[in-house]
Design a protein around this motif. Structure first.
Motif, mmCIF file in Angstrom:
data_model
loop_
_atom_site.group_PDB
_atom_site.id
_atom_site.type_symbol
_atom_site.label_atom_id
_atom_site.label_comp_id
_atom_site.label_asym_id
_atom_site.label_seq_id
_atom_site.Cartn_x
_atom_site.Cartn_y
_atom_site.Cartn_z
ATOM 1 N N PRO A 36 0.808 -1.230 0.000
ATOM 2 C CA PRO A 36 0.000 0.000 0.000
ATOM 3 C C PRO A 36 0.837 1.273 0.000
ATOM 4 N N ILE A 37 0.417 2.234 -0.789
ATOM 5 C CA ILE A 37 1.090 3.527 -0.813
ATOM 6 C C ILE A 37 0.576 4.364 0.356
ATOM 7 N N TYR A 128 5.460 9.339 -7.538
ATOM 8 C CA TYR A 128 6.120 8.717 -8.689
ATOM 9 C C TYR A 128 7.375 7.965 -8.251
ATOM 10 N N GLU A 129 8.216 8.647 -7.487
ATOM 11 C CA GLU A 129 9.451 8.024 -7.010
ATOM 12 C C GLU A 129 9.139 6.805 -6.155
ATOM 13 N N TRP A 130 8.116 6.932 -5.295
ATOM 14 C CA TRP A 130 7.724 5.822 -4.412
ATOM 15 C C TRP A 130 7.222 4.637 -5.232
ATOM 16 N N ALA A 131 6.355 4.900 -6.213
ATOM 17 C CA ALA A 131 5.758 3.829 -7.007
ATOM 18 C C ALA A 131 6.808 3.062 -7.809
ATOM 19 N N ILE A 132 7.746 3.781 -8.415
ATOM 20 C CA ILE A 132 8.802 3.115 -9.176
ATOM 21 C C ILE A 132 9.635 2.219 -8.260
ATOM 22 N N LYS A 133 9.910 2.699 -7.056
ATOM 23 C CA LYS A 133 10.730 1.942 -6.106
ATOM 24 C C LYS A 133 9.985 0.741 -5.541
ATOM 25 N N PRO A 166 8.267 -5.974 -8.159
ATOM 26 C CA PRO A 166 8.182 -5.990 -6.688
ATOM 27 C C PRO A 166 6.854 -6.534 -6.171
ATOM 28 N N ILE A 167 5.776 -6.310 -6.914
ATOM 29 C CA ILE A 167 4.462 -6.824 -6.515
ATOM 30 C C ILE A 167 4.448 -8.341 -6.583
ATOM 31 N N TYR A 168 4.947 -8.890 -7.664
ATOM 32 C CA TYR A 168 4.976 -10.344 -7.824
ATOM 33 C C TYR A 168 5.900 -10.996 -6.797
ATOM 34 N N ARG A 169 7.018 -10.357 -6.522
ATOM 35 C CA ARG A 169 7.950 -10.917 -5.534
ATOM 36 C C ARG A 169 7.326 -10.918 -4.136
#
Length: 222
Positions: A36-37, A128-133, A166-169
């Motif tokens: 979750p963001i 944006y930075e958070w989502a990419i990371k 990262p989601i799949y991992r």
């Protein structure tokens, strides 16, 4: 517009996992159910509005504001562009718009506070930075209506530019007894399909030409 990436996720028991959001009776795969963001990150604007950040800093840290801006590798000269009284008035102004909700306007002070919290707690300035990371892509899963998916053990969606590794991992680590198969196609590489296998800490990537053999193989999974 981005080049879209097609994601076809399969796993036995996928439908029973708490990884979907429900909208109007339909269920959609949701990254926020997995990683979750934070609210204060979501309520930022990309790129960083340095005036909003400077406003928050000057009203809370005074003379230390310049030092903090330098630590952030941002232009500290902006601190001197307004008097304290002008910063106090600027703090009350409304933001030019927030991507998370066009109707939800916050003040410049609140925007600056969100940048500060985001950097402090996540190491990222904005959504944006958070989502990419954390997701590997800038936006949540979308494009569900483009696909006809009736199998409870699979879901199909699109992501911008790349697949959300990262989601799949995280899924594989959270449910180590499950096997997750993902078939990925890139809009700018229509001749190749990538098969990603996730199980616990294990991950393998295999590429296949887009032909009948590849589709027959996919049908064998799950």
């Amino acid at each position: 517009m981005p080049n879209w990436t097609f994601n076809h996720l399969k796993a036995k028991g996928l439908d029973s996992l708490p990884v979907f959001r429900e909208v109007d009776g339909k269920r959609y795969f949701d990254f926020n159910k997995i990683i979750p963001i934070p609210d204060y990150v979501e309520k930022t604007i990309f790129p960083v509005n340095t005036q909003a950040l400077a406003c928050y800093l000057i009203l809370n840290f005074g003379k230390d504001s310049k030092k903090i801006m330098k630590e952030y590798k941002l232009d500290d000269k902006i601190i001197n562009e307004k008097t304290l009284e002008e910063w106090e008035e600027f703090a009350k102004e409304s933001t030019p718009g927030i991507l998370f909700d066009d109707e939800a306007y916050i003040t410049m002070y609140e925007l600056g506070e969100n940048y500060y919290k985001s950097k402090l707690f996540t190491g990222c300035f904005d959504w944006y930075e958070w989502a990419i990371k954390n997701w590997g892509v800038k936006w949540n899963a979308s494009g569900f209506d483009c696909f006809d998916c009736n199998n409870e053990d699979e879901t199909m969606f699109e992501t911008p530019w790349d697949y959300p590794d990262p989601i799949y991992r995280e899924l594989a680590l959270r449910y180590p007894d499950m096997y997750f198969d993902v078939f990925v196609e890139f809009e700018d590489d229509p001749y190749t399909t990538y098969h990603l296998e996730y199980h616990g800490e294990y991950m393998r990537e295999t590429s296949y030409p887009n032909d009948k053999e590849r589709y027959d193989y996919i049908d064998l999974i799950v």
